[in-house]
Motif scaffolding. Structure first.
Motif, PDB file in Angstrom:
ATOM      1  N   ALA A 124       0.740  -1.137   0.166  1.00  0.00           N
ATOM      2  CA  ALA A 124      -0.080   0.148  -0.029  1.00  0.00           C
ATOM      3  C   ALA A 124       0.872   1.276   0.107  1.00  0.00           C
ATOM      4  O   ALA A 124       2.054   1.301   0.434  1.00  0.00           O
ATOM      5  CB  ALA A 124      -1.059   0.213   1.355  1.00  0.00           C
ATOM      6  N   THR A 125       0.264   2.223  -0.221  1.00  0.00           N
ATOM      7  CA  THR A 125       0.916   3.627  -0.150  1.00  0.00           C
ATOM      8  C   THR A 125       0.494   4.279   1.018  1.00  0.00           C
ATOM      9  O   THR A 125      -0.528   4.965   1.001  1.00  0.00           O
ATOM     10  CB  THR A 125       0.625   4.546  -1.726  1.00  0.00           C
ATOM     11  N   LEU A 126       1.322   4.109   1.922  1.00  0.00           N
ATOM     12  CA  LEU A 126       1.054   4.713   3.374  1.00  0.00           C
ATOM     13  C   LEU A 126       2.356   4.849   4.186  1.00  0.00           C
ATOM     14  O   LEU A 126       3.103   4.238   3.822  1.00  0.00           O
ATOM     15  CB  LEU A 126       0.233   3.776   4.006  1.00  0.00           C
ATOM     16  N   GLY A 127       2.134   5.740   5.298  1.00  0.00           N
ATOM     17  CA  GLY A 127       3.164   5.532   6.263  1.00  0.00           C
ATOM     18  C   GLY A 127       4.505   6.026   5.762  1.00  0.00           C
ATOM     19  O   GLY A 127       5.599   5.727   6.323  1.00  0.00           O
ATOM     20  N   SER A 128       4.563   6.850   4.647  1.00  0.00           N
ATOM     21  CA  SER A 128       6.103   7.189   3.956  1.00  0.00           C
ATOM     22  C   SER A 128       6.894   6.022   3.807  1.00  0.00           C
ATOM     23  O   SER A 128       8.055   6.229   3.997  1.00  0.00           O
ATOM     24  CB  SER A 128       6.563   8.096   5.394  1.00  0.00           C
ATOM     25  N   ARG A 129       6.391   4.991   3.288  1.00  0.00           N
ATOM     26  CA  ARG A 129       7.010   3.779   3.130  1.00  0.00           C
ATOM     27  C   ARG A 129       7.476   3.658   1.634  1.00  0.00           C
ATOM     28  O   ARG A 129       8.494   2.855   1.427  1.00  0.00           O
ATOM     29  CB  ARG A 129       6.265   2.405   3.386  1.00  0.00           C
ATOM     30  N   VAL A 188      13.859  18.326   9.029  1.00  0.00           N
ATOM     31  CA  VAL A 188      13.428  16.811   9.023  1.00  0.00           C
ATOM     32  C   VAL A 188      14.847  16.055   8.492  1.00  0.00           C
ATOM     33  O   VAL A 188      15.692  16.555   7.976  1.00  0.00           O
ATOM     34  CB  VAL A 188      12.593  16.430   7.685  1.00  0.00           C
ATOM     35  N   ASP A 189      14.943  14.707   8.983  1.00  0.00           N
ATOM     36  CA  ASP A 189      15.690  14.034   8.444  1.00  0.00           C
ATOM     37  C   ASP A 189      15.025  12.876   7.483  1.00  0.00           C
ATOM     38  O   ASP A 189      14.326  11.991   7.924  1.00  0.00           O
ATOM     39  CB  ASP A 189      16.362  12.987   9.516  1.00  0.00           C
ATOM     40  N   CYS A 190      15.286  12.965   6.108  1.00  0.00           N
ATOM     41  CA  CYS A 190      14.798  12.124   5.196  1.00  0.00           C
ATOM     42  C   CYS A 190      15.954  11.331   4.447  1.00  0.00           C
ATOM     43  O   CYS A 190      15.776  10.940   3.342  1.00  0.00           O
ATOM     44  CB  CYS A 190      14.054  12.725   4.107  1.00  0.00           C
ATOM     45  N   GLY A 191      17.123  11.399   5.178  1.00  0.00           N
ATOM     46  CA  GLY A 191      18.318  10.683   4.310  1.00  0.00           C
ATOM     47  C   GLY A 191      18.666  11.568   3.222  1.00  0.00           C
ATOM     48  O   GLY A 191      18.544  12.890   3.344  1.00  0.00           O
ATOM     49  N   PHE A 197      19.898   4.920  -2.725  1.00  0.00           N
ATOM     50  CA  PHE A 197      20.638   6.035  -2.849  1.00  0.00           C
ATOM     51  C   PHE A 197      20.559   7.022  -1.667  1.00  0.00           C
ATOM     52  O   PHE A 197      20.911   8.082  -1.512  1.00  0.00           O
ATOM     53  CB  PHE A 197      20.286   7.254  -4.141  1.00  0.00           C
ATOM     54  N   GLY A 198      20.417   6.168  -0.460  1.00  0.00           N
ATOM     55  CA  GLY A 198      20.438   6.953   0.989  1.00  0.00           C
ATOM     56  C   GLY A 198      19.364   7.601   1.310  1.00  0.00           C
ATOM     57  O   GLY A 198      19.313   8.278   2.139  1.00  0.00           O
ATOM     58  N   ALA A 199      18.152   7.510   0.651  1.00  0.00           N
ATOM     59  CA  ALA A 199      16.878   7.903   1.051  1.00  0.00           C
ATOM     60  C   ALA A 199      16.016   7.185   1.828  1.00  0.00           C
ATOM     61  O   ALA A 199      16.165   6.180   2.183  1.00  0.00           O
ATOM     62  CB  ALA A 199      16.190   8.393  -0.447  1.00  0.00           C
ATOM     63  N   LYS A 200      15.060   7.899   2.367  1.00  0.00           N
ATOM     64  CA  LYS A 200      13.752   7.399   3.059  1.00  0.00           C
ATOM     65  C   LYS A 200      12.595   8.285   3.091  1.00  0.00           C
ATOM     66  O   LYS A 200      12.799   9.543   2.559  1.00  0.00           O
ATOM     67  CB  LYS A 200      14.243   7.077   4.336  1.00  0.00           C
ATOM     68  N   GLY A 201      11.589   7.886   3.585  1.00  0.00           N
ATOM     69  CA  GLY A 201      10.261   8.686   3.342  1.00  0.00           C
ATOM     70  C   GLY A 201      10.250  10.005   4.332  1.00  0.00           C
ATOM     71  O   GLY A 201      11.027  10.189   5.174  1.00  0.00           O
ATOM     72  N   VAL A 202       9.530  10.892   3.684  1.00  0.00           N
ATOM     73  CA  VAL A 202       9.414  12.231   4.320  1.00  0.00           C
ATOM     74  C   VAL A 202       7.982  12.792   4.340  1.00  0.00           C
ATOM     75  O   VAL A 202       7.651  13.900   5.028  1.00  0.00           O
ATOM     76  CB  VAL A 202      10.461  13.173   3.503  1.00  0.00           C
TER      77      VAL A 202
END
Length: 767
Positions: free
Chosen positions: A532-537, A642-645, A714-719
């Motif tokens: 699913a598209t949820l939780g900044s995943r 924020v920290d989003c990587g 590439f070092g990223a995560k959700g925001v």
């Protein structure tokens, strides 16, 4: 508004990842060419309108549909019994199979669907709905989440766990109670730590029910075709919809096709099953396409955000270090569980906050009540928790005579230290996020606190969130003979820019421009599974799957080059490889990739060495003015960090930060669903006030701290949720800093502020 990426990627050669690529669908949207389900019409389509319950809790004695059925243009009028006659187990839900397609035997909230009219046009259907009459034996309702724990009123007599998600396999609920999930976590010895503490603080904080109000209301269209069913729907979870509809119908999944075009907002409202079960059953009974489009008012009866009560007890030593924390969180899940148990568990274990605390006790309860169902809403329960623990952090610091920033610095977790679950913090820039807000607010400099009736204050708050796990994402990358590529994923772009970010990952991996990557809209016949598209995943989970799929395609291109006898070298343009191998512009290469993060189920004490693959961090600082004569609060400046990587697309990240902060600003200052005997009384934009352009802070600054997420693409995560965390407690803290009163219940309306000011002055307002 401004965005600043601090010391990010200096000297790195990343022409696509890190580039401010304009969103790929932007031109179609601004020219009105983007496709939405609301615009879709098919031959022979019937329009559905819903007849809803007018009582919050009652047994259905009778439903008279005869007059409606005789109305002009009406083809069918269906009740729950009509559905059950064709589909023996017409219940759905991601955590419990507790929600009927149409009410059966009982109604459990005002607004619950009881019958549906299918007519040739929506106006005929709406007129016929008014002709339906239902009779109920009214039962005692329960509305409050705390009262629901011990109330003799039981909303559900039978609980049927869905068993859908691995992390909820243990879910069974408590029979003969309203407790859908009782999550517990224990670490250390809280009782002993409280006895030894120099100071002990106890408080209760409450948050209100609010609505997602996506500007595109929910809509679904089901089209039967012999032995198959196609559902066009505004959904954030097409893979789940296919799976759940197939289960409900008793069909294999390949007979159900789910297609999702553009979404006009979601924020969690369009997750799992909302309208799809009703249109699917109705279409199969009518043997005709059925479309159901909700009005804005009807959305208020469909899904809400959990109201909550948070009781928090904290022990502190003589130096101001937190030694123990006990949390009791009560979540108002409404009449049906939806994903509430997952919210209760996943957010519940972060209730102690981003602090290094040796002794922790957490009890988090998902409760059934006779209100509209509650589910995921931007933050997945975290804003409710941060509201409480950061408000208490300010109270503690004030009581101890400490600077609130210094108090947080002393207690924040550091990488390498265990969070309350025992999972070690990694790649979490908690201190960097806090220090960014401190620096940008110039915390150490003198602050003008105003004079006369208008007083000024400021405050800072920080929160964190664990990503949902375990979940699965799959991606397919197809490279055409001219070197362009298409990406097939079931992640839904609902305005957050995920299509563009995912295309940038493909482009970076293949060495082509992002503009040469097409992202295929979710279609379960062609796009692969995504939970699913949820939780900044999506950035982390789908992004990893996309990167792996692109790498697989790149490796296949390399083998094709080898077959063509091309000399070994670092890379070739894809089009060059195809021409060399086939002697012309011909051929296709397809790469696949999937991603499932590491996850270890918690033990009986809630302990796990790997409860989440990553942490999202967000902090907010505000400056504001309070008019002591009216209670009006004017936030003059807001700073979010924020920290989003590593941001894949800084401009998109900027939009996500500001959008999240503004949304939470509305939940903090004005938004609240009002009820009278279970009936929502402000289910319209005339009465339910979301922030307008003149309401938001005139100065808003967004900052992305220098960070890299280990294991992220590439070092990223959700925001998408990070900037929601600190908004509410920072505003409440700044109000106290300005006028010396502490509010503990959201929203922070002028009336509440003025009442608190007058009460503190010994001159309370009369009711």
């Amino acid at each position: 508004m401004s965005v600043e990426t601090m010391n990010r990627n200096e000297g790195k050669n990343q022409p696509e990842v890190g580039r401010d690529v304009p969103r790929l669908e932007s031109r179609r949207k601004v020219t009105g060419r983007a496709d939405y389900v609301h615009n879709l019409s098919v031959p022979g389509m019937l329009h559905a309108k819903v007849f809803r319950s007018t009582v919050p809790h009652g047994r259905i004695l009778s439903i008279d549909t005869s007059e409606a059925l005789d109305a002009p243009g009406v083809h069918y009028v269906l009740t729950g019994e009509d559905i059950r006659a064709m589909f023996p187990h017409p219940y759905y839900g991601p955590a419990f199979h507790d929600q009927p397609v149409l009410a059966l035997d009982k109604v459990r909230y005002v607004g619950e669907p009881v019958a549906v009219v299918l007519a040739e046009d929506p106006f005929a259907a709406a007129d016929a709905v008014q002709m339906i009459v239902a009779d109920y034996e009214e039962l005692e309702p329960v509305y409050d989440e705390v009262e629901a724990v011990t109330s003799p009123v039981v909303v559900h007599d039978v609980l049927k766990p869905a068993g859908t998600f691995p992390d909820l396999k243990h879910l069974h609920g408590k029979r003969d109670t309203n407790v859908a999930l009782d999550y517990q976590l224990r670490r250390g010895d809280c009782d002993a730590a409280f006895s030894a503490a120099a100071h002990v603080f106890e408080h209760e904080f409450r948050s209100q029910p609010v609505m997602h109000v996506p500007l595109e209301p929910m809509v679904s269209l089901a089209v039967p075709d012999h032995d198959r069913l196609t559902i066009h729907t505004a959904s954030q979870s097409p893979s789940f919809v296919r799976m759940e509809i197939a289960r409900l119908l008793g069909w294999p999944e390949n007979r159900v096709r789910v297609m999702v075009p553009h979404l006009g907002g979601g924020f969690g409202a369009k997750l799992y099953i909302k309208l799809e079960a009703l249109v699917a059953c109705a279409a199969l009974i009518a043997r005709a396409p059925v479309k159901l489009s909700l009005t804005m008012e009807e959305q208020f009866y469909t899904i809400t955000k959990h109201a909550s009560t948070f009781r928090i007890k904290t022990g502190v030593d003589a130096d101001g270090r937190i030694t123990a924390r006990r949390c009791e969180v009560y979540w108002n899940g409404g009449a049906y569980a939806d994903i509430g148990p997952r919210v209760t568990q996943k957010s519940g274990f972060t209730a102690p906050g981003p602090y290094d605390i040796e002794n922790v006790s957490i009890d988090s309860y998902a409760l059934y009540t006779n209100r509209p169902p509650a589910g995921a809403l931007r933050g997945f329960g975290i804003p409710q928790l941060v509201w409480a623990y950061e408000s208490q952090a300010d109270i503690i610091a004030r009581e101890l005579g400490q600077d609130p920033v210094e108090f947080r610095r002393r207690n924040l977790l550091r990488n390498g230290r265990p969070q309350a679950t025992g999972t070690i913090m990694e790649s979490a820039a908690i201190h960097e996020v806090l220090e960014t807000v401190v620096e940008r607010l110039e915390w150490a400099k003198p602050f003008d606190r105003g004079s006369g009736p208008v007083r000024r204050g400021r405050a800072i708050a920080i929160g964190f969130k664990a990503s949902i796990a375990p979940t699965t994402s799959v991606a397919i990358v197809t490279v055409a003979a001219d070197g362009s590529a298409s990406l097939s994923i079931s992640t839904v772009d609902m305005g957050q820019g995920s299509d563009t970010a995912m295309a940038q990952i493909v482009a970076e991996t293949l060495g082509i421009p992002t503009e040469e990557v097409t992202v295929v809209h979710p279609d379960t016949d062609t796009t692969p599974y995504d939970m699913a598209t949820l939780g900044s995943r999506s950035t982390f989970h789908t992004g990893n799957a996309v990167k792996r799929a692109a790498e697989d395609a790149r490796e296949r291109l390399a083998r094709l080059a080898e077959e063509a006898g091309m000399p070994a070298q670092d890379s070739y343009a894809p089009a060059e490889v195809f021409r060399k191998r086939y002697g012309m512009q011909a051929g296709t290469v397809t790469g696949t990739g999937s991603y499932i993060p590491e996850y270890r189920s918690p033990d009986e004490d809630g302990q796990s060495p790997k409860v989440t693959p990553y942490w999202m961090i967000g902090a907010t600082g505000v400056e504001l003015e309070v008019d002591t004569e009216t209670g009006h609060v004017h936030v003059t400046r807001m700073v979010n960090a924020v920290d989003c990587g590593t941001p894949l697309n800084p401009k998109i990240v900027e939009a996500q930060i500001s959008g999240a902060a503004i949304m939470q600003f509305g939940f903090t200052m004005s938004e609240e669903m009002h009820f009278d005997a279970g009936q929502v009384t402000n289910a319209s934009f005339a009465d339910y006030k979301i922030p307008g352009i003149h309401d938001i802070p005139p100065l808003m600054d967004e900052y992305i701290v220098d960070a890299v997420q280990s294991g992220g693409p590439f070092g990223a995560k959700g925001v998408g949720e990070s900037a929601t965390f600190g908004v509410s407690p920072s505003i409440a803290g700044a109000i106290e800093d300005a006028v010396g009163v502490r509010l503990t219940e959201l929203p922070l309306t002028p009336e509440k502020v003025l009442r608190a000011i007058r009460a503190a002055a010994g001159d309370p307002l009369e009711d």
